[in-house]
Write a protein that holds these residues in place. Structure first.
Motif, PDB file in Angstrom:
ATOM      1  N   LEU A 101       0.826  -1.201   0.000  1.00 25.62           N
ATOM      2  CA  LEU A 101       0.000   0.000   0.000  1.00 25.62           C
ATOM      3  C   LEU A 101       0.861   1.252   0.000  1.00 25.62           C
ATOM      4  N   ALA A 102       1.970   1.189   0.746  1.00 19.10           N
ATOM      5  CA  ALA A 102       2.896   2.326   0.782  1.00 19.10           C
ATOM      6  C   ALA A 102       3.529   2.565  -0.578  1.00 19.10           C
ATOM      7  N   LEU A 103       3.965   1.478  -1.236  1.00 16.59           N
ATOM      8  CA  LEU A 103       4.630   1.612  -2.536  1.00 16.59           C
ATOM      9  C   LEU A 103       3.681   2.157  -3.605  1.00 16.59           C
ATOM     10  N   GLU A 104       2.380   1.948  -3.429  1.00 19.46           N
ATOM     11  CA  GLU A 104       1.401   2.475  -4.379  1.00 19.46           C
ATOM     12  C   GLU A 104       1.176   3.973  -4.198  1.00 19.46           C
ATOM     13  N   ARG A 105       1.535   4.505  -3.016  1.00 21.49           N
ATOM     14  CA  ARG A 105       1.145   5.872  -2.683  1.00 21.49           C
ATOM     15  C   ARG A 105       2.302   6.820  -2.379  1.00 21.49           C
ATOM     16  N   THR A 106       3.513   6.292  -2.276  1.00 20.26           N
ATOM     17  CA  THR A 106       4.649   7.164  -1.985  1.00 20.26           C
ATOM     18  C   THR A 106       5.856   6.698  -2.781  1.00 20.26           C
ATOM     19  N   SER A 107       6.918   7.460  -2.711  1.00 17.53           N
ATOM     20  CA  SER A 107       8.109   7.154  -3.503  1.00 17.53           C
ATOM     21  C   SER A 107       8.923   6.040  -2.857  1.00 17.53           C
ATOM     22  N   ALA A 108       9.767   5.399  -3.672  1.00 18.83           N
ATOM     23  CA  ALA A 108      10.648   4.354  -3.153  1.00 18.83           C
ATOM     24  C   ALA A 108      11.637   4.932  -2.152  1.00 18.83           C
ATOM     25  N   ASP A 109      12.055   6.199  -2.363  1.00 23.80           N
ATOM     26  CA  ASP A 109      12.979   6.839  -1.415  1.00 23.80           C
ATOM     27  C   ASP A 109      12.362   6.908  -0.025  1.00 23.80           C
ATOM     28  N   ASN A 110      11.093   7.328   0.032  1.00 21.34           N
ATOM     29  CA  ASN A 110      10.415   7.415   1.331  1.00 21.34           C
ATOM     30  C   ASN A 110      10.308   6.049   1.997  1.00 21.34           C
ATOM     31  N   VAL A 111       9.897   5.048   1.220  1.00 22.82           N
ATOM     32  CA  VAL A 111       9.730   3.701   1.769  1.00 22.82           C
ATOM     33  C   VAL A 111      11.073   3.160   2.250  1.00 22.82           C
ATOM     34  N   GLY A 112      12.131   3.350   1.450  1.00 20.10           N
ATOM     35  CA  GLY A 112      13.457   2.875   1.854  1.00 20.10           C
ATOM     36  C   GLY A 112      13.942   3.538   3.114  1.00 20.10           C
ATOM     37  N   LEU A 113      13.750   4.850   3.210  1.00 16.05           N
ATOM     38  CA  LEU A 113      14.200   5.569   4.401  1.00 16.05           C
ATOM     39  C   LEU A 113      13.422   5.127   5.633  1.00 16.05           C
ATOM     40  N   LEU A 114      12.093   5.005   5.512  1.00 17.12           N
ATOM     41  CA  LEU A 114      11.274   4.620   6.659  1.00 17.12           C
ATOM     42  C   LEU A 114      11.521   3.170   7.072  1.00 17.12           C
ATOM     43  N   SER A 115      11.882   2.303   6.117  1.00 16.92           N
ATOM     44  CA  SER A 115      12.160   0.909   6.471  1.00 16.92           C
ATOM     45  C   SER A 115      13.402   0.793   7.339  1.00 16.92           C
ATOM     46  N   VAL A 161      24.433   5.274  14.608  1.00 11.38           N
ATOM     47  CA  VAL A 161      25.451   5.265  13.554  1.00 11.38           C
ATOM     48  C   VAL A 161      24.980   4.442  12.359  1.00 11.38           C
ATOM     49  N   SER A 162      24.429   3.263  12.646  1.00  9.04           N
ATOM     50  CA  SER A 162      23.952   2.380  11.588  1.00  9.04           C
ATOM     51  C   SER A 162      22.797   3.011  10.820  1.00  9.04           C
ATOM     52  N   LEU A 163      21.869   3.618  11.527  1.00 11.17           N
ATOM     53  CA  LEU A 163      20.732   4.291  10.897  1.00 11.17           C
ATOM     54  C   LEU A 163      21.212   5.444  10.022  1.00 11.17           C
ATOM     55  N   PHE A 164      22.218   6.184  10.522  1.00 10.93           N
ATOM     56  CA  PHE A 164      22.775   7.294   9.736  1.00 10.93           C
ATOM     57  C   PHE A 164      23.400   6.772   8.442  1.00 10.93           C
ATOM     58  N   GLY A 165      24.054   5.606   8.514  1.00  9.59           N
ATOM     59  CA  GLY A 165      24.646   5.007   7.323  1.00  9.59           C
ATOM     60  C   GLY A 165      23.591   4.664   6.290  1.00  9.59           C
ATOM     61  N   VAL A 166      22.452   4.135   6.754  1.00  9.82           N
ATOM     62  CA  VAL A 166      21.349   3.820   5.842  1.00  9.82           C
ATOM     63  C   VAL A 166      20.825   5.092   5.179  1.00  9.82           C
ATOM     64  N   PHE A 194      20.525  -5.794  12.021  1.00 10.07           N
ATOM     65  CA  PHE A 194      21.009  -6.356  10.762  1.00 10.07           C
ATOM     66  C   PHE A 194      20.088  -6.018   9.597  1.00 10.07           C
ATOM     67  N   LEU A 195      18.860  -5.568   9.870  1.00 10.01           N
ATOM     68  CA  LEU A 195      17.977  -5.143   8.793  1.00 10.01           C
ATOM     69  C   LEU A 195      18.529  -3.911   8.085  1.00 10.01           C
ATOM     70  N   ASN A 196      19.440  -3.180   8.746  1.00  4.45           N
ATOM     71  CA  ASN A 196      20.049  -2.020   8.112  1.00  4.45           C
ATOM     72  C   ASN A 196      20.919  -2.404   6.921  1.00  4.45           C
ATOM     73  N   PHE A 197      21.278  -3.692   6.820  1.00  3.21           N
ATOM     74  CA  PHE A 197      22.067  -4.144   5.674  1.00  3.21           C
ATOM     75  C   PHE A 197      21.205  -4.328   4.428  1.00  3.21           C
ATOM     76  N   ASN A 198      19.880  -4.356   4.572  1.00  2.00           N
ATOM     77  CA  ASN A 198      19.005  -4.605   3.420  1.00  2.00           C
ATOM     78  C   ASN A 198      19.265  -3.651   2.257  1.00  2.00           C
ATOM     79  N   PRO A 199      19.237  -2.316   2.481  1.00  2.00           N
ATOM     80  CA  PRO A 199      19.491  -1.422   1.350  1.00  2.00           C
ATOM     81  C   PRO A 199      20.922  -1.522   0.825  1.00  2.00           C
ATOM     82  N   ILE A 200      21.852  -1.919   1.692  1.00  2.00           N
ATOM     83  CA  ILE A 200      23.242  -2.066   1.250  1.00  2.00           C
ATOM     84  C   ILE A 200      23.360  -3.218   0.260  1.00  2.00           C
TER      85      ILE A 200
END
Length: 307
Positions: free
Chosen positions: A93-107, A136-141, A254-260
């Motif tokens: 539902l999020a991907l249908e209504r907002t940008s991938a950047d927003n979804v990636g950042l919020l994830s 630190v990890s969140l900032f890296g994401v 470890f979920l912070n590694f997903n976008p990496i």
């Protein structure tokens, strides 16, 4: 000696969690292809039905039984409702209504959600070093997702899609906590199986009339096998084992590694270039995860001397 082995053995579970992140990153790449052939909910049902078929012999082999105890039914149902149904629903539902950047950042807030839910429901406390490692990890994401451009972050405005993704983040925190609750009385193998069964049974009434696949090809079936076996069976098993052995809060980092890993796989499979900024963000994520998970030297010395 036994305690020293216990300290070194925990890194095996960290490796499993790292593999989980890599498998889920591959799921994003494969999902890009699959979503053009069927609806998200149909794909979710398909992957979990295939996963259940694979899990049945594994659970029988490991646990020598297929039925969970009665006291595990409720937490297993909650695992299926949160991790299989609601998380996917809110994310799509999020991907249908907002940008991938927003979804990636919020994830990237998933570890924070797990830590907060674990704090309130399980009384899992965090040290100052763990909080710093999480930041630190969140900032890296954020560096990776924004490509080092602060203006991109300033342009991210919350809308209905962003709120749906925040719901997905909160649901994943609940899923991780209910997973620990369930695995007090069942193995990670059985919890993965039955969360999938309950999730599929919950979704089925909404997808049974719309089971349509458009132009399935050999590539479609190969991608389906990957998301079913790799990104669902193996990844969920690794994740639940990690949550059981090291806790939901540490696993969540470890979920912070997903976008990496997504960036790395996109470079390898899709030809997308990785920039120096993305590499810098990757290093920050790794440092943050290390700060969060590593045992302080003083505590490690106490473990060794108290053998």
């Amino acid at each position: 000696m036994e305690k020293r082995e216990r300290v070194s053995g925990v890194w095996i579970f960290y490796l499993l969690l790292l593999c989980t992140s890599m498998l889920w990153a591959g799921n994003f790449v494969a999902g890009k292809f699959l979503v053009g052939h069927a609806s998200p909910m149909v794909l979710t049902d398909m992957r979990w039905v295939a996963a259940i078929v694979c899990l049945l012999p594994i659970v029988w082999w490991k646990d020598k039984k297929l039925l969970p105890p009665k006291k595990a039914i409720w937490p297993l149902f909650l695992m299926g409702l949160t991790g299989v149904v609601l998380f996917n629903l809110f994310m799509f539902l999020a991907l249908e209504r907002t940008s991938a950047d927003n979804v990636g950042l919020l994830s990237a807030l998933n570890p924070v959600a797990i830590a907060i839910v674990s704090f309130f429901l399980l009384r899992e406390r965090m040290t100052r070093r763990q909080v710093f490692g999480m930041i630190v990890s969140l900032f890296g994401v954020i560096v990776v997702i924004s490509h080092g451009d602060p203006v991109r972050l300033l342009r991210l405005h919350l809308n209905v899609g962003d709120l749906y993704m925040l719901c997905a983040v909160a649901v994943w925190g609940l899923y991780s906590v209910t997973g620990r609750w369930a695995m007090k009385s069942v193995s990670p193998y059985m919890s993965t199986l039955w969360s999938g069964i309950f999730g599929v049974l919950t979704l089925l009434p909404f997808t049974v009339t719309s089971m349509k696949i458009t132009e399935p090809s050999p590539s479609f079936w190969l991608a389906t096998i990957y998301v079913s076996v790799g990104a669902t069976v193996l990844a969920m098993l690794f994740w639940n084992i990690g949550v059981q052995r090291v806790g939901g809060t540490k696993s969540g980092v470890f979920l912070n590694f997903n976008p990496i890993f997504t960036a790395l796989l996109s470079f390898w499979l899709l030809g997308e270039a990785m920039t120096g900024v993305q590499l810098s963000g990757t290093i920050l994520v790794i440092c943050g995860v290390y700060l969060f998970t590593a045992i302080p030297r003083r505590k490690k010395m106490n473990v060794v001397t108290n053998m």
